[in-house]
Design a protein around this motif. Sequence first.
Motif, PDB file in Angstrom:
ATOM      1  N   ASN A   1       0.826  -1.204   0.000  1.00  0.00           N
ATOM      2  CA  ASN A   1       0.000   0.000   0.000  1.00  0.00           C
ATOM      3  C   ASN A   1       0.862   1.257   0.000  1.00  0.00           C
ATOM      4  O   ASN A   1       0.525   2.256  -0.643  1.00  0.00           O
ATOM      5  N   GLN A   2       1.974   1.217   0.698  1.00  0.00           N
ATOM      6  CA  GLN A   2       2.891   2.362   0.699  1.00  0.00           C
ATOM      7  C   GLN A   2       3.466   2.585  -0.703  1.00  0.00           C
ATOM      8  O   GLN A   2       3.538   3.720  -1.178  1.00  0.00           O
ATOM      9  N   LEU A   3       3.842   1.503  -1.367  1.00  0.00           N
ATOM     10  CA  LEU A   3       4.378   1.615  -2.726  1.00  0.00           C
ATOM     11  C   LEU A   3       3.304   2.111  -3.688  1.00  0.00           C
ATOM     12  O   LEU A   3       3.573   2.978  -4.537  1.00  0.00           O
ATOM     13  N   ARG A   4       2.101   1.575  -3.563  1.00  0.00           N
ATOM     14  CA  ARG A   4       1.011   1.996  -4.433  1.00  0.00           C
ATOM     15  C   ARG A   4       0.708   3.488  -4.259  1.00  0.00           C
ATOM     16  O   ARG A   4       0.524   4.222  -5.234  1.00  0.00           O
TER      17      ARG A   4
ATOM     18  N   TYR B   1       7.905  -6.043  -7.041  1.00  0.00           N
ATOM     19  CA  TYR B   1       6.609  -5.366  -7.146  1.00  0.00           C
ATOM     20  C   TYR B   1       6.622  -4.324  -8.269  1.00  0.00           C
ATOM     21  O   TYR B   1       5.720  -4.308  -9.120  1.00  0.00           O
ATOM     22  N   LEU B   2       7.628  -3.474  -8.283  1.00  0.00           N
ATOM     23  CA  LEU B   2       7.679  -2.398  -9.273  1.00  0.00           C
ATOM     24  C   LEU B   2       7.840  -2.946 -10.691  1.00  0.00           C
ATOM     25  O   LEU B   2       7.284  -2.395 -11.652  1.00  0.00           O
ATOM     26  N   LYS B   3       8.573  -4.037 -10.828  1.00  0.00           N
ATOM     27  CA  LYS B   3       8.737  -4.656 -12.147  1.00  0.00           C
ATOM     28  C   LYS B   3       7.400  -5.193 -12.654  1.00  0.00           C
ATOM     29  O   LYS B   3       7.053  -5.026 -13.830  1.00  0.00           O
ATOM     30  N   ILE B   4       6.628  -5.834 -11.777  1.00  0.00           N
ATOM     31  CA  ILE B   4       5.354  -6.427 -12.187  1.00  0.00           C
ATOM     32  C   ILE B   4       4.329  -5.344 -12.551  1.00  0.00           C
ATOM     33  O   ILE B   4       3.615  -5.462 -13.553  1.00  0.00           O
ATOM     34  N   VAL B   5       4.266  -4.283 -11.750  1.00  0.00           N
ATOM     35  CA  VAL B   5       3.272  -3.236 -12.032  1.00  0.00           C
ATOM     36  C   VAL B   5       3.765  -2.254 -13.085  1.00  0.00           C
ATOM     37  O   VAL B   5       2.995  -1.419 -13.576  1.00  0.00           O
ATOM     38  N   GLY B   6       5.059  -2.340 -13.439  1.00  0.00           N
ATOM     39  CA  GLY B   6       5.608  -1.479 -14.477  1.00  0.00           C
ATOM     40  C   GLY B   6       5.675  -0.015 -14.087  1.00  0.00           C
ATOM     41  O   GLY B   6       5.459   0.876 -14.914  1.00  0.00           O
ATOM     42  N   LYS B   7       6.006   0.234 -12.839  1.00  0.00           N
ATOM     43  CA  LYS B   7       6.073   1.604 -12.330  1.00  0.00           C
ATOM     44  C   LYS B   7       7.436   1.865 -11.694  1.00  0.00           C
ATOM     45  O   LYS B   7       8.207   0.950 -11.430  1.00  0.00           O
ATOM     46  N   LYS B   8       7.703   3.138 -11.443  1.00  0.00           N
ATOM     47  CA  LYS B   8       8.920   3.536 -10.750  1.00  0.00           C
ATOM     48  C   LYS B   8       8.541   4.367  -9.530  1.00  0.00           C
ATOM     49  O   LYS B   8       7.553   5.101  -9.546  1.00  0.00           O
ATOM     50  N   VAL B   9       9.345   4.235  -8.490  1.00  0.00           N
ATOM     51  CA  VAL B   9       9.130   5.001  -7.260  1.00  0.00           C
ATOM     52  C   VAL B   9      10.474   5.535  -6.788  1.00  0.00           C
ATOM     53  O   VAL B   9      11.491   4.828  -6.836  1.00  0.00           O
TER      54      VAL B   9
END
Length: 295
Positions: free
Chosen positions: A176-179, A244-252
């Motif tokens: 949830n923090q990453l999202r 997680y970031l690889k699967i959702v295709g996002k960067k943080v």
Amino acid sequence: MNVLVTGASGFIGSHLTYRLVNDGWCVHVITRKDSNLRLLKEVKNKIVIHEHDGTALGMLLILDIVKPAIVFHLASFTTSHHKSENIDQLIKSNILFGNQLVDAMVQNNVYMLINTGTYWQHYHNKEYSPVCLYAATKQAFENILQFYVETTALKVITLKLFDTYGPNDPRPKLFNQLRNAVENGVCLEMSPGEQLIDIVFIGDVVEAYIIAAKRLLDGVGDKVEELSVSSRNHISLKKMVEIYLKIVGKKVDIKWGGRKYREREVMIPWKNGKTLPGWSPKITIEQGIRLMEGI
């Protein structure tokens, strides 16, 4: 067959309640006056809700009405670092409520209990060393249960849970923090990230409760058992974030080491627990993230 669930309004308890309803059980749940039942909205008309007034007599009346074949006890107040104002709630939720429950059970000849423990009771892989006061209250309740096991026909399985995740999780946990960081474009300050995580998908966790219930109903095992619900796969926090970031295709934007490790941070999860017989995790972390995110 009647079953009783405490903590049904929480993340794990709500998923267990849905599963029990879908499996055809007659499900009763105990709530408080201020309980938020949002996670149960799609099943509220299929369960029986009992509001507990906080007293031992009130609990006795509930058990007299329900007389369940088995009780799933998941209700707790959880905090990794307590403040002085948390002490009353920790004691009331994790010790007093549980003691009222088990006493009412045995007075109504209800002798099957699935209790919920935590790997935080085993800091540095010790037989008992609490990571925090929350873990100490969980151990205190287990010690109380021993009295009832030795003096009545009560049988108890305590499932020792590790980290959990899955859809509709309202807790301020890692994913949830990453999202939220992805959605709001904020920088996350995190620990150095070398601690190992043992995390289990909610579907697998619920399956463990179902298998434990069958174990009690079949009369298998000892009168009291402590069984581990572990992924058997330790992943560092840094690696978990990367997956997680690889699967959702996002960067943080993450500042590793932006905060120190917590006091008594668990760097290597407990690994000496006996695994629940007949249970093993089926969902990999990659599969679980996809299920959680609807990918």
